[in-house]
Design a protein around this motif. Structure first.
Motif, PDB file in Angstrom:
ATOM      1  N   ASP A  42       0.838  -1.196   0.000  1.00 44.94           N
ATOM      2  CA  ASP A  42       0.000   0.000   0.000  1.00 44.94           C
ATOM      3  C   ASP A  42       0.876   1.250   0.000  1.00 44.94           C
ATOM      4  O   ASP A  42       2.089   1.184   0.260  1.00 44.94           O
ATOM      5  N   PRO A  43       0.307   2.430  -0.308  1.00 47.00           N
ATOM      6  CA  PRO A  43       1.114   3.657  -0.418  1.00 47.00           C
ATOM      7  C   PRO A  43       1.919   3.988   0.836  1.00 47.00           C
ATOM      8  O   PRO A  43       3.048   4.494   0.734  1.00 47.00           O
ATOM      9  N   LEU A  44       1.384   3.724   2.031  1.00 44.01           N
ATOM     10  CA  LEU A  44       2.128   4.030   3.252  1.00 44.01           C
ATOM     11  C   LEU A  44       3.346   3.122   3.398  1.00 44.01           C
ATOM     12  O   LEU A  44       4.423   3.573   3.813  1.00 44.01           O
ATOM     13  N   TRP A  50      10.433   4.090   0.581  1.00 37.76           N
ATOM     14  CA  TRP A  50      11.079   5.224  -0.096  1.00 37.76           C
ATOM     15  C   TRP A  50      12.004   5.949   0.886  1.00 37.76           C
ATOM     16  O   TRP A  50      13.144   6.285   0.544  1.00 37.76           O
ATOM     17  N   GLY A  51      11.531   6.165   2.096  1.00 38.26           N
ATOM     18  CA  GLY A  51      12.358   6.830   3.093  1.00 38.26           C
ATOM     19  C   GLY A  51      13.590   6.030   3.471  1.00 38.26           C
ATOM     20  O   GLY A  51      14.659   6.601   3.728  1.00 38.26           O
ATOM     21  N   ASN A  52      13.469   4.709   3.498  1.00 43.63           N
ATOM     22  CA  ASN A  52      14.623   3.869   3.815  1.00 43.63           C
ATOM     23  C   ASN A  52      15.688   3.909   2.718  1.00 43.63           C
ATOM     24  O   ASN A  52      16.864   3.642   2.988  1.00 43.63           O
ATOM     25  N   GLY A  53      15.272   4.247   1.498  1.00 46.09           N
ATOM     26  CA  GLY A  53      16.231   4.240   0.398  1.00 46.09           C
ATOM     27  C   GLY A  53      16.763   5.593  -0.001  1.00 46.09           C
ATOM     28  O   GLY A  53      17.735   5.679  -0.756  1.00 46.09           O
ATOM     29  N   VAL A  54      16.147   6.676   0.515  1.00 44.97           N
ATOM     30  CA  VAL A  54      16.437   7.993  -0.034  1.00 44.97           C
ATOM     31  C   VAL A  54      17.901   8.406   0.133  1.00 44.97           C
ATOM     32  O   VAL A  54      18.448   9.138  -0.692  1.00 44.97           O
ATOM     33  N   TRP A  55      18.562   7.920   1.185  1.00 45.90           N
ATOM     34  CA  TRP A  55      19.948   8.335   1.413  1.00 45.90           C
ATOM     35  C   TRP A  55      20.961   7.259   1.045  1.00 45.90           C
ATOM     36  O   TRP A  55      22.140   7.388   1.353  1.00 45.90           O
ATOM     37  N   THR A  56      20.521   6.199   0.400  1.00 50.62           N
ATOM     38  CA  THR A  56      21.432   5.090   0.131  1.00 50.62           C
ATOM     39  C   THR A  56      22.407   5.366  -1.012  1.00 50.62           C
ATOM     40  O   THR A  56      23.414   4.676  -1.131  1.00 50.62           O
ATOM     41  N   LEU A  57      22.120   6.349  -1.849  1.00 54.70           N
ATOM     42  CA  LEU A  57      22.960   6.607  -3.019  1.00 54.70           C
ATOM     43  C   LEU A  57      23.854   7.830  -2.841  1.00 54.70           C
ATOM     44  O   LEU A  57      24.383   8.358  -3.821  1.00 54.70           O
ATOM     45  N   PHE A 323      16.312  11.388  -4.631  1.00 50.40           N
ATOM     46  CA  PHE A 323      14.982  10.952  -5.059  1.00 50.40           C
ATOM     47  C   PHE A 323      15.051   9.624  -5.808  1.00 50.40           C
ATOM     48  O   PHE A 323      14.149   8.784  -5.684  1.00 50.40           O
ATOM     49  N   TYR A 324      16.138   9.417  -6.580  1.00 51.16           N
ATOM     50  CA  TYR A 324      16.324   8.112  -7.198  1.00 51.16           C
ATOM     51  C   TYR A 324      16.618   7.054  -6.138  1.00 51.16           C
ATOM     52  O   TYR A 324      16.242   5.894  -6.277  1.00 51.16           O
ATOM     53  N   GLY A 325      17.310   7.458  -5.058  1.00 54.20           N
ATOM     54  CA  GLY A 325      17.535   6.533  -3.950  1.00 54.20           C
ATOM     55  C   GLY A 325      16.229   6.093  -3.320  1.00 54.20           C
ATOM     56  O   GLY A 325      16.076   4.932  -2.920  1.00 54.20           O
ATOM     57  N   GLY A 326      15.265   7.007  -3.210  1.00 57.33           N
ATOM     58  CA  GLY A 326      13.950   6.644  -2.691  1.00 57.33           C
ATOM     59  C   GLY A 326      13.262   5.618  -3.569  1.00 57.33           C
ATOM     60  O   GLY A 326      12.665   4.647  -3.075  1.00 57.33           O
ATOM     61  N   ILE A 327      13.337   5.808  -4.890  1.00 56.55           N
ATOM     62  CA  ILE A 327      12.752   4.827  -5.810  1.00 56.55           C
ATOM     63  C   ILE A 327      13.440   3.477  -5.647  1.00 56.55           C
ATOM     64  O   ILE A 327      12.799   2.420  -5.648  1.00 56.55           O
ATOM     65  N   TYR A 328      14.767   3.511  -5.479  1.00 59.90           N
ATOM     66  CA  TYR A 328      15.524   2.282  -5.251  1.00 59.90           C
ATOM     67  C   TYR A 328      15.021   1.580  -3.988  1.00 59.90           C
ATOM     68  O   TYR A 328      14.890   0.354  -3.945  1.00 59.90           O
ATOM     69  N   GLY A 329      14.716   2.367  -2.950  1.00 57.65           N
ATOM     70  CA  GLY A 329      14.203   1.787  -1.717  1.00 57.65           C
ATOM     71  C   GLY A 329      12.872   1.084  -1.930  1.00 57.65           C
ATOM     72  O   GLY A 329      12.621   0.006  -1.367  1.00 57.65           O
ATOM     73  N   VAL A 330      11.987   1.661  -2.731  1.00 54.89           N
ATOM     74  CA  VAL A 330      10.698   1.023  -3.014  1.00 54.89           C
ATOM     75  C   VAL A 330      10.909  -0.296  -3.753  1.00 54.89           C
ATOM     76  O   VAL A 330      10.278  -1.316  -3.442  1.00 54.89           O
TER      77      VAL A 330
END
Length: 455
Positions: A42-44, A50-57, A323-330
């Motif tokens: 679900d979106p949440l 997304w938040g878990n991935g945003v800083w990974t890159l 923002f691409y890091g967030g997509i990566y997290g999803v």
């Protein structure tokens, strides 16, 4: 007819294609929708992923930012400035296609060496060429200057995806005990320097160069008047004699020699002890270009000023990577990557998979122009899907690289330096670059039908 088609495409793109950052957010919404429709997140749940991935890159973003800044510093040094002016005198001014040929060759060579160097150096070179060749069409010359990014760069020494797989600690190896997308590093001797890649990028580069030369109009060329060109030409670095002890210390060349030696020695030692293929990573070519910029400028103040100016061209990378890091997290934390991999495997065969990856990468490049971040997003499902079909990670990687290069020719993001220096719109050159892209598309599609599945 081709020119009219190109002009029509230019009008459409100018009217309907938004800014690259807006496209990134649109893609984020699409990924959220896919995560809901596919694995059922679900979106949440997707928002938390997304938040878990945003800083990974962040490490990758810094590496690519340094690449662009270092290339800009190299290209604006006084020796390079003089060399560009000398090169611009080589074509016969009465034969404008020679000017197009020269700029195209320059773009191909610099694009193979370093994508960031090609962007900056071609942007600086074009005004010199137009000044020495007043009959050359500015639109076709600019298209030739963009040729390297659309043909050879991702199969060259700075290819982002291959260098990511060669760089220790890259995100695809897995972190904190989590399994990675790949189980080992892939040195460039297994990717960029294999015969198939070298032959294909040579063929695509030569054909692209021939097409852009043939596109120069025989009559009605759009030229630039000399006064405008004088305003557009870059200024060589200036130097004021130091007046204080602090200024003399700031301008002491020994600091640049020291910094260059500190950068060069560890890399040289690694190449001698481990071999070039295992040592040539993102960090390695950044070290080379930083050391070269230091030595070319000579004085610390000149080097620092060049780097400061170069950051203006890197702001897009700095902003977009999180923002691409967030997509990566999803993709990683909702099961979307695994779901997409299964979808790919279910609708492709061993024979068709490289072509499918090529076309998919070419299409995605229109929406995510950063090749490195896009590879981080796509590798988690492209590589496993390929392995399930009996296609090696290297074959999948190269198919991705070729697709990513082709549509650069119709994507304005990386043309910004070229367009800015000549103060023209991407729509002005899209009619020409689109024709080159179409030819390169056909060549690469045929090549993907014959590429070995287990490179």
């Amino acid at each position: 007819m081709l020119q009219r088609l190109g002009a029509g495409l230019s009008r459409l793109s100018e009217r309907y294609v938004p800014d690259a950052w807006i496209i990134c957010l649109i893609l984020t919404l699409i990924v959220f929708g896919l995560a809901w429709a596919g694995p059922g997140a679900d979106p949440l749940t997707s928002a938390r992923a997304w938040g878990n991935g945003v800083w990974t890159l962040l490490t990758l973003a810094m590496q690519f930012t340094l690449a662009l800044v270092a290339a800009h510093a190299c290209a604006t040094a006084t020796p390079v400035y003089r060399a560009l002016d000398w090169l611009a005198r080589l074509p016969n001014p009465a034969s404008p296609r020679q000017a197009v040929l020269l700029v195209g060759l320059f773009s191909l060579l610099t694009g193979w060496l370093n994508w960031a160097l090609s962007l900056v150096a071609c942007a600086l070179f074009v005004p010199f060429v137009l000044r020495r060749n007043p009959l050359a069409d500015v639109r076709v010359v600019l298209a030739a200057g963009y040729l390297g990014l659309g043909t050879v760069w991702h199969g060259g020494l700075s290819g982002s995806a291959p260098l990511i797989l060669a760089t220790p600690g890259n995100p695809l190896l897995g972190t904190d005990g989590a399994p990675g997308v790949v189980s080992r590093l892939y040195p460039i001797t297994e990717t960029l320097l294999i015969p198939f890649n070298l032959v294909l990028i040579c063929v695509v580069g030569v054909v692209g160069l021939a097409v852009v030369c043939l596109l120069h109009p025989t009559h009605g060329a759009r030229t630039v008047d000399p006064d405008t060109l004088n305003d557009l030409l870059p200024e060589p670095p200036s130097f004021a004699p130091p007046a204080t002890p602090a200024q003399r210390l700031d301008n002491f060349p020994g600091w640049t020699w020291l910094a260059a030696a500190l950068l060069a020695y560890p890399l040289g030692y690694a190449i001698v002890t481990q071999g070039f293929g295992a040592s040539w990573t993102i960090n390695a070519y950044n070290a080379v270009f930083l050391a070269a910029a230091l030595l070319l400028h000579g004085r610390p103040t000149a080097f620092l000023a060049a780097c400061r100016n170069g950051t203006q061209a890197a702001w897009g990378i700095i902003l977009q990577f999180p923002f691409y890091g967030g997509i990566y997290g999803v993709l990683q934390h909702t099961g979307l990557g695994r779901w997409l991999g299964e979808l790919f495997a279910g609708h492709a065969s061993t024979a068709s998979y490289p072509l499918l990856v090529y076309l998919y990468s070419a299409a995605m490049n229109l929406f995510v122009p950063s090749a490195g971040s896009k590879w981080i997003l796509e590798a988690p499902f492209l590589i496993p899907a390929g392995e399930a079909l009996g296609v090696s990670p290297i074959t999948t990687l190269l198919a991705y690289c070729y697709g990513d290069s082709t549509t650069n020719l119709i994507q304005p993001f990386f043309a910004i330096p070229l367009l800015a220096v000549m103060r023209v719109r991407f729509a002005d050159i899209l009619g020409y670059t689109a024709i080159v892209a179409a030819v390169c598309l056909v060549i690469n599609m045929v090549a993907m039908l014959f590429i070995p599945r287990m490179l």
